[in-house]
Design a protein around this motif. Structure first.
Motif, mmCIF file in Angstrom:
data_model
loop_
_atom_site.group_PDB
_atom_site.id
_atom_site.type_symbol
_atom_site.label_atom_id
_atom_site.label_comp_id
_atom_site.label_asym_id
_atom_site.label_seq_id
_atom_site.Cartn_x
_atom_site.Cartn_y
_atom_site.Cartn_z
ATOM 1 N N TRP A 61 43.273 48.956 34.130
ATOM 2 C CA TRP A 61 44.608 48.461 34.642
ATOM 3 C C TRP A 61 44.891 48.816 35.851
ATOM 4 C CZ3 TRP A 61 49.055 50.901 36.244
ATOM 5 C CH2 TRP A 61 49.922 50.345 36.104
ATOM 6 N N VAL A 62 44.428 49.830 36.488
ATOM 7 C CA VAL A 62 44.861 50.194 38.061
ATOM 8 C C VAL A 62 43.912 49.255 38.912
ATOM 9 C CG1 VAL A 62 44.439 52.027 39.680
ATOM 10 C CG2 VAL A 62 45.531 52.555 37.562
ATOM 11 N N HIS A 63 42.694 48.957 38.506
ATOM 12 C CA HIS A 63 41.865 48.203 39.575
ATOM 13 C C HIS A 63 41.804 46.712 39.083
ATOM 14 C CE1 HIS A 63 40.474 51.670 41.649
ATOM 15 N NE2 HIS A 63 40.345 52.521 40.630
ATOM 16 N N SER A 64 42.986 46.380 38.604
ATOM 17 C CA SER A 64 43.081 44.747 38.267
ATOM 18 C C SER A 64 44.301 44.166 38.706
ATOM 19 C CB SER A 64 42.652 44.461 36.704
ATOM 20 O OG SER A 64 43.586 45.108 35.912
ATOM 21 N N GLY A 65 45.334 44.100 37.770
ATOM 22 C CA GLY A 65 46.439 43.324 38.237
ATOM 23 C C GLY A 65 47.351 44.225 39.061
ATOM 24 N N TYR A 66 47.435 45.589 38.682
ATOM 25 C CA TYR A 66 48.182 46.440 39.421
ATOM 26 C C TYR A 66 47.969 46.466 40.870
ATOM 27 C CZ TYR A 66 49.662 51.055 40.819
ATOM 28 O OH TYR A 66 50.215 52.411 41.542
ATOM 29 N N THR A 77 47.798 52.729 46.063
ATOM 30 C CA THR A 77 47.736 54.425 45.374
ATOM 31 C C THR A 77 47.607 54.054 43.948
ATOM 32 O OG1 THR A 77 49.630 54.608 47.130
ATOM 33 C CG2 THR A 77 49.145 56.267 45.268
ATOM 34 N N PRO A 78 46.227 54.774 43.491
ATOM 35 C CA PRO A 78 46.341 54.767 42.266
ATOM 36 C C PRO A 78 47.248 55.151 41.382
ATOM 37 C CG PRO A 78 44.537 55.941 43.467
ATOM 38 C CD PRO A 78 45.450 55.513 44.308
ATOM 39 N N ASP A 79 47.479 54.906 39.945
ATOM 40 C CA ASP A 79 48.674 55.318 39.347
ATOM 41 C C ASP A 79 47.862 55.740 38.112
ATOM 42 O OD1 ASP A 79 50.646 56.088 37.472
ATOM 43 O OD2 ASP A 79 51.594 54.076 38.128
ATOM 44 N N PHE A 80 47.959 57.167 37.611
ATOM 45 C CA PHE A 80 47.396 57.734 36.490
ATOM 46 C C PHE A 80 48.417 58.527 35.647
ATOM 47 C CE2 PHE A 80 43.587 56.678 38.886
ATOM 48 C CZ PHE A 80 42.931 55.807 37.906
ATOM 49 N N THR A 81 49.693 58.059 35.805
ATOM 50 C CA THR A 81 50.775 58.810 35.015
ATOM 51 C C THR A 81 50.868 58.268 33.585
ATOM 52 O OG1 THR A 81 52.204 56.991 35.925
ATOM 53 C CG2 THR A 81 51.977 59.077 37.214
ATOM 54 N N LEU A 136 37.181 43.283 46.749
ATOM 55 C CA LEU A 136 35.732 42.843 46.136
ATOM 56 C C LEU A 136 34.922 44.122 46.572
ATOM 57 C CD1 LEU A 136 35.387 39.156 47.358
ATOM 58 C CD2 LEU A 136 35.899 40.047 45.160
ATOM 59 N N SER A 137 35.379 45.049 47.350
ATOM 60 C CA SER A 137 34.169 46.288 47.715
ATOM 61 C C SER A 137 34.997 47.686 47.071
ATOM 62 C CB SER A 137 33.889 46.503 48.917
ATOM 63 O OG SER A 137 34.973 46.876 49.770
ATOM 64 N N PHE A 138 35.935 47.411 46.390
ATOM 65 C CA PHE A 138 36.720 48.866 46.004
ATOM 66 C C PHE A 138 37.074 48.571 44.707
ATOM 67 C CE2 PHE A 138 39.938 51.827 45.431
ATOM 68 C CZ PHE A 138 39.185 53.013 45.597
ATOM 69 N N ASN A 139 38.113 47.680 44.452
ATOM 70 C CA ASN A 139 38.714 47.489 43.118
ATOM 71 C C ASN A 139 37.436 47.085 42.166
ATOM 72 O OD1 ASN A 139 41.440 47.182 44.884
ATOM 73 N ND2 ASN A 139 41.362 48.490 43.392
ATOM 74 N N GLN A 140 37.000 45.920 42.335
ATOM 75 C CA GLN A 140 36.024 45.199 41.566
ATOM 76 C C GLN A 140 34.973 46.234 41.257
ATOM 77 O OE1 GLN A 140 33.773 41.837 42.849
ATOM 78 N NE2 GLN A 140 34.568 40.720 41.218
#
Length: 175
Positions: A61-66, A77-81, A136-140
């Motif tokens: 979820w974090v690494h796609s639309g968010y 900023t990653p959100d793991f709340t 393309l080099s971090f989220n994907q």
């Protein structure tokens, strides 16, 4: 015809998320049919220092639309709340990721492709990239790592799965 940034990421992320949604359904059925307590699958990890099944759903979820929606702000900023704690919650998070991706237009994504996006963790801006490179080099790669690990945990627990379970619905002509 040139491939847009949207083409390079969004449809494939949606395909894998659809596969994950079906994997959640299969995992719930497998737990019930095999006499597993749901928690035995939900709390499973590949290694002691790795995340459980729901954390990998959240990471996808974090690494796609968010992530894409944060690019407009210039920072990620990653959100793991909000870690899902049930099959229902995992399905809802996958559906939310799908909805966020559905709402992103190619024009919107192209507009941020060349803009600077910073990776912010603990209030510190640790690195900067263009929106395209960040996606393309971090989220994907992160997205695929967590989707694969989700699948691998289920395989490790004995679920009879194949590659097509991971891949989700292919984009074939006529469908």
């Amino acid at each position: 015809m040139p491939v847009t940034l949207h083409d390079a990421f969004v449809p494939t992320a949606q395909q894998i998320l659809a596969g994950m949604a079906k994997l959640v359904d299969k995992a719930e059925g497998y737990a019930s049919d095999s006499g597993f307590d749901d928690a035995e699958l939900i709390e499973a990890k590949l290694a002691e220092n790795m995340w459980t099944l729901p954390w990998h759903v959240r990471a996808c979820w974090v690494h796609s639309g968010y992530a894409i929606n944060l690019y407009k702000t210039g920072g990620f900023t990653p959100d793991f709340t909000d870690i899902p704690d049930s099959w229902v919650a995992m399905r809802a998070m996958i559906a939310d990721a799908q909805s966020q991706l559905d709402a992103i237009t190619p024009e919107e994504l192209e507009a941020v492709a060349g803009e600077t996006v910073g990776f912010i963790l603990g209030g510190k801006r640790l690195m900067e990239m263009t929106g395209q490179n960040f996606l393309l080099s971090f989220n994907q790669p992160n997205f695929f790592f967590h989707a694969t690990t989700f699948y691998d945990i289920l395989r490790m627990k004995g679920m009879p799965l194949g590659k097509m379970d991971f891949m989700g619905p292919l984009r074939v002509i006529g469908s």
